[in-house]
Design a protein around this motif. Structure first.
Motif, PDB file in Angstrom:
ATOM      1  N   UNK A 251       0.797  -1.230   0.000  1.00 54.15           N
ATOM      2  CA  UNK A 251       0.000   0.000   0.000  1.00 54.15           C
ATOM      3  C   UNK A 251       0.826   1.275   0.000  1.00 54.15           C
ATOM      4  N   UNK A 252       2.097   1.214   0.421  1.00 52.60           N
ATOM      5  CA  UNK A 252       2.916   2.427   0.540  1.00 52.60           C
ATOM      6  C   UNK A 252       3.155   3.069  -0.825  1.00 52.60           C
ATOM      7  N   UNK A 253       3.343   4.391  -0.825  1.00 51.47           N
ATOM      8  CA  UNK A 253       3.479   5.116  -2.090  1.00 51.47           C
ATOM      9  C   UNK A 253       4.659   6.090  -2.095  1.00 51.47           C
ATOM     10  N   UNK A 254       5.754   5.751  -1.432  1.00 52.57           N
ATOM     11  CA  UNK A 254       6.925   6.632  -1.393  1.00 52.57           C
ATOM     12  C   UNK A 254       7.601   6.670  -2.755  1.00 52.57           C
ATOM     13  N   UNK A 255       7.956   7.836  -3.233  1.00 46.80           N
ATOM     14  CA  UNK A 255       8.584   7.973  -4.545  1.00 46.80           C
ATOM     15  C   UNK A 255      10.103   8.000  -4.470  1.00 46.80           C
ATOM     16  N   UNK A 256      10.662   8.168  -3.284  1.00 46.67           N
ATOM     17  CA  UNK A 256      12.125   8.186  -3.117  1.00 46.67           C
ATOM     18  C   UNK A 256      12.563   6.945  -2.365  1.00 46.67           C
ATOM     19  N   UNK A 257      13.834   6.594  -2.517  1.00 46.18           N
ATOM     20  CA  UNK A 257      14.402   5.517  -1.726  1.00 46.18           C
ATOM     21  C   UNK A 257      13.902   4.129  -2.094  1.00 46.18           C
ATOM     22  N   UNK A 258      14.354   3.162  -1.292  1.00 48.72           N
ATOM     23  CA  UNK A 258      14.010   1.756  -1.495  1.00 48.72           C
ATOM     24  C   UNK A 258      13.376   1.227  -0.214  1.00 48.72           C
ATOM     25  N   UNK A 259      12.201   0.618  -0.334  1.00 44.16           N
ATOM     26  CA  UNK A 259      11.530  -0.048   0.781  1.00 44.16           C
ATOM     27  C   UNK A 259      11.792  -1.549   0.701  1.00 44.16           C
ATOM     28  N   UNK A 260      12.061  -2.163   1.830  1.00 42.86           N
ATOM     29  CA  UNK A 260      12.315  -3.612   1.860  1.00 42.86           C
ATOM     30  C   UNK A 260      11.568  -4.240   3.037  1.00 42.86           C
ATOM     31  N   UNK A 261      10.869  -5.334   2.764  1.00 43.74           N
ATOM     32  CA  UNK A 261      10.186  -6.106   3.810  1.00 43.74           C
ATOM     33  C   UNK A 261      10.682  -7.543   3.732  1.00 43.74           C
ATOM     34  N   UNK A 262      11.197  -8.050   4.840  1.00 49.07           N
ATOM     35  CA  UNK A 262      11.798  -9.381   4.860  1.00 49.07           C
ATOM     36  C   UNK A 262      11.064 -10.259   5.864  1.00 49.07           C
ATOM     37  N   UNK A 263      10.716 -11.470   5.461  1.00 54.21           N
ATOM     38  CA  UNK A 263      10.160 -12.481   6.364  1.00 54.21           C
ATOM     39  C   UNK A 263      11.184 -13.604   6.449  1.00 54.21           C
ATOM     40  N   UNK A 264      11.844 -13.720   7.585  1.00 45.71           N
ATOM     41  CA  UNK A 264      12.891 -14.722   7.790  1.00 45.71           C
ATOM     42  C   UNK A 264      12.321 -16.024   8.358  1.00 45.71           C
ATOM     43  N   UNK A 265      13.066 -17.086   8.165  1.00 46.31           N
ATOM     44  CA  UNK A 265      12.798 -18.367   8.814  1.00 46.31           C
ATOM     45  C   UNK A 265      13.730 -18.516  10.019  1.00 46.31           C
ATOM     46  N   UNK A 266      13.418 -19.471  10.888  1.00 44.51           N
ATOM     47  CA  UNK A 266      14.294 -19.967  11.953  1.00 44.51           C
ATOM     48  C   UNK A 266      14.551 -18.979  13.100  1.00 44.51           C
ATOM     49  N   UNK A 267      13.730 -17.936  13.224  1.00 41.42           N
ATOM     50  CA  UNK A 267      13.914 -17.023  14.359  1.00 41.42           C
ATOM     51  C   UNK A 267      13.666 -17.733  15.681  1.00 41.42           C
ATOM     52  N   UNK A 268      12.689 -18.630  15.697  1.00 38.86           N
ATOM     53  CA  UNK A 268      12.320 -19.293  16.954  1.00 38.86           C
ATOM     54  C   UNK A 268      13.400 -20.234  17.482  1.00 38.86           C
ATOM     55  N   UNK A 269      14.393 -20.552  16.653  1.00 39.34           N
ATOM     56  CA  UNK A 269      15.484 -21.426  17.114  1.00 39.34           C
ATOM     57  C   UNK A 269      16.837 -20.721  17.006  1.00 39.34           C
ATOM     58  N   UNK A 270      16.831 -19.378  16.940  1.00 37.37           N
ATOM     59  CA  UNK A 270      18.085 -18.639  17.024  1.00 37.37           C
ATOM     60  C   UNK A 270      18.551 -17.942  15.771  1.00 37.37           C
ATOM     61  N   UNK A 271      17.880 -18.166  14.638  1.00 35.50           N
ATOM     62  CA  UNK A 271      18.165 -17.450  13.379  1.00 35.50           C
ATOM     63  C   UNK A 271      19.476 -17.843  12.711  1.00 35.50           C
ATOM     64  N   UNK A 272      20.144 -18.860  13.226  1.00 35.61           N
ATOM     65  CA  UNK A 272      21.463 -19.213  12.683  1.00 35.61           C
ATOM     66  C   UNK A 272      21.311 -20.260  11.582  1.00 35.61           C
ATOM     67  N   UNK A 273      21.016 -19.788  10.357  1.00 35.17           N
ATOM     68  CA  UNK A 273      20.857 -20.683   9.215  1.00 35.17           C
ATOM     69  C   UNK A 273      20.988 -19.863   7.942  1.00 35.17           C
ATOM     70  N   UNK A 274      21.004 -20.539   6.817  1.00 33.93           N
ATOM     71  CA  UNK A 274      21.154 -19.860   5.525  1.00 33.93           C
ATOM     72  C   UNK A 274      19.963 -18.991   5.183  1.00 33.93           C
ATOM     73  N   UNK A 275      18.792 -19.291   5.778  1.00 29.39           N
ATOM     74  CA  UNK A 275      17.619 -18.457   5.537  1.00 29.39           C
ATOM     75  C   UNK A 275      17.167 -17.712   6.795  1.00 29.39           C
ATOM     76  N   UNK A 276      18.053 -17.680   7.787  1.00 25.21           N
ATOM     77  CA  UNK A 276      17.764 -16.966   9.028  1.00 25.21           C
ATOM     78  C   UNK A 276      18.410 -15.597   9.066  1.00 25.21           C
ATOM     79  N   UNK A 277      18.074 -14.829  10.092  1.00 27.84           N
ATOM     80  CA  UNK A 277      18.558 -13.456  10.198  1.00 27.84           C
ATOM     81  C   UNK A 277      20.061 -13.362  10.462  1.00 27.84           C
ATOM     82  N   UNK A 278      20.694 -14.451  10.923  1.00 30.10           N
ATOM     83  CA  UNK A 278      22.145 -14.422  11.129  1.00 30.10           C
ATOM     84  C   UNK A 278      22.925 -14.662   9.844  1.00 30.10           C
ATOM     85  N   UNK A 279      22.231 -14.960   8.756  1.00 29.25           N
ATOM     86  CA  UNK A 279      22.918 -15.143   7.477  1.00 29.25           C
ATOM     87  C   UNK A 279      23.290 -13.783   6.888  1.00 29.25           C
ATOM     88  N   UNK A 280      24.083 -13.802   5.838  1.00 32.59           N
ATOM     89  CA  UNK A 280      24.464 -12.561   5.155  1.00 32.59           C
ATOM     90  C   UNK A 280      23.469 -12.213   4.042  1.00 32.59           C
TER      91      UNK A 280
END
Length: 431
Positions: A251-280
């Motif tokens: 729904x957002x309508x910003x004309x400047x910059x870049x918006x990013x929304x991320x849904x990660x896996x494995x947060x409930x077990x520490x996020x340490x995985x290739x698809x978790x928040x501790x990945x690069x």
């Protein structure tokens, strides 16, 4: 009270997002309906100003982004991250346990589970199944959701365990094993579950090589309370944030910059995985966006310094029966707005400058918010905010819906708080 669009979307998501893979699938459907284009990490990207894109990583993490029509390299990023997994049970390989003719499924506990809340409920199975293929390096992958009650973890009668109401510890291996069925006379336990799975998928049992399958609460969410002011549903942690981020970036309508929304896996077990928040992953994708738009890595590094990250995850509301569990001066209540979560330990990412930005957005848009801090003699978990901000050094704020019964099979929240979080996230991506 009449249901509103925020409640409708959330309840629909809690029904469809029955595994981390289905969280991504349901989010992807919403993005595609809104005109977002899918890109793949292994490909070269041809991105355009005004474009809307998303990328799925290993089926259980999704990254959506929009590029403003007037984007310039120094504009920076508005980032928001949450998780799409939830506490529960995962089915082990060779899962059949047969006792007195009853077939149970051997499971392992995923995350910090309130075990007792799973007893005596209708449960089902959803997740990812991997099948035999001609190309061994690219096996066939399918998602499955039985969408019907298959399992139960039956309690023992109080007559046989009279100390039950005094508090009895539940053993994860012996007392939390879901009951699937009963063997017919002469029926073998070997392959019982594999055959059931194969029949559901219309494949041969021998072609099923591996799976990642959740046991999930089959009950649907609903409104409750004298004025229907509350929501009771499975998986509110953290589908409240998933839906808020999806709605906001659409729904957002910003004309400047870049918006990013991320849904990660494995947060409930520490996020340490290739698809978790501790990945690069987040750094890899943001750099790839800048490169596709013709900017150097130096320009990317400069832009990061004027960027902001929202870490969206649920919070603890003060419970009327356990009021002493909360901080004496920072108490979050249901239906009084989303929570800004603070902790000097950085268990929640606390940054006074970033929090001031959030407060000013709320004041400008008339959005209700509260502040949450743990008691000094206890703790109440952490989030992926501090993890991501250690990898990508941007100003970060932790926030989320206040709730009761976090990590229970069913959780409980105020209906108005979902609206406050969605409105904030939409304003954040728009201003």
């Amino acid at each position: 009270m009449e249901q509103n669009k925020y409640v409708d979307k959330l309840l629909k998501l809690t029904k469809g997002a029955t595994s981390q893979f289905h969280t991504v699938l349901e989010t992807k459907k919403q993005l595609e309906e809104a005109g977002f284009e899918e890109v793949a990490l292994r490909e070269n990207w041809d991105l355009k100003r005004g474009g809307k894109y998303f990328m799925v990583h290993h089926d259980s993490t999704i990254f959506a982004f929009t590029i403003g029509e007037e984007f310039e390299g120094e504009d920076g990023f508005r980032l928001a991250a949450c998780h799409g997994d939830f506490p529960g049970f995962r089915i082990k390989p060779n899962p059949e346990i047969v006792t007195e003719g009853y077939v149970q499924l051997n499971t392992e506990v995923y995350g910090g589970v309130n075990l007792a809340s799973w007893l005596d409920r209708p449960l089902s199975i959803a997740g990812r199944v991997v099948l035999r293929s001609e190309d061994v390096f690219h096996p066939e992958v399918r998602l499955i959701d039985f969408k019907r009650p298959l399992l139960t973890i039956p309690n023992i009668a109080i007559h046989l365990q009279k100390e039950m109401n005094q508090g009895v510890e539940l053993n994860r291996q012996t007392q939390m094993i879901p009951l699937l069925g009963k063997l017919a006379e002469g029926e073998k336990k070997e392959g019982y579950f594999a055959n059931l799975l194969a029949e559901e998928m219309a494949v041969k049992a021998e072609d099923i090589l591996e799976y990642e399958l959740n046991v999930y609460n089959f009950e649907e969410g609903c409104l409750t309370g004298a004025k229907e002011e509350f929501i009771s549903a499975p998986r509110l942690d953290n589908l409240t944030s998933v839906q808020a981020l999806a709605t906001a970036i659409i729904d957002a309508d910003r004309t400047k910059g870049i918006n990013c929304a991320i849904v990660y896996d494995h947060e409930e077990i520490g996020s340490r995985s290739k698809q978790g928040a501790q990945s690069t992953l987040i750094v890899t994708i943001l750099k790839k966006i800048y490169a596709a738009l013709g900017y150097s890595e130096t320009a990317f590094s400069n832009a990061i310094m004027d960027s902001l990250l929202i870490s969206a995850d649920v919070s603890h509301a003060i419970h009327p029966s356990y009021a002493a569990k909360n901080d004496p001066t920072n108490k979050a209540k249901l239906n009084e707005g989303f929570c800004i979560k603070e902790a000097c330990s950085q268990g929640y990412a606390t940054d006074s400058e970033a929090i001031a930005i959030v407060q000013q957005i709320c004041e400008k848009e008339g959005i209700a918010y509260q502040k949450f801090v743990n008691r000094s003699d206890g703790s109440a978990g952490g989030t992926l905010g501090s993890i991501v901000s250690a990898i990508l050094p941007v100003r970060t704020v932790d926030m989320g819906i206040p709730m009761f019964a976090m990590h229970s099979s069913r959780e409980f929240m105020g209906r108005e708080d979902q609206e406050s979080l969605v409105k904030f996230m939409t304003a954040y991506f728009s201003l």
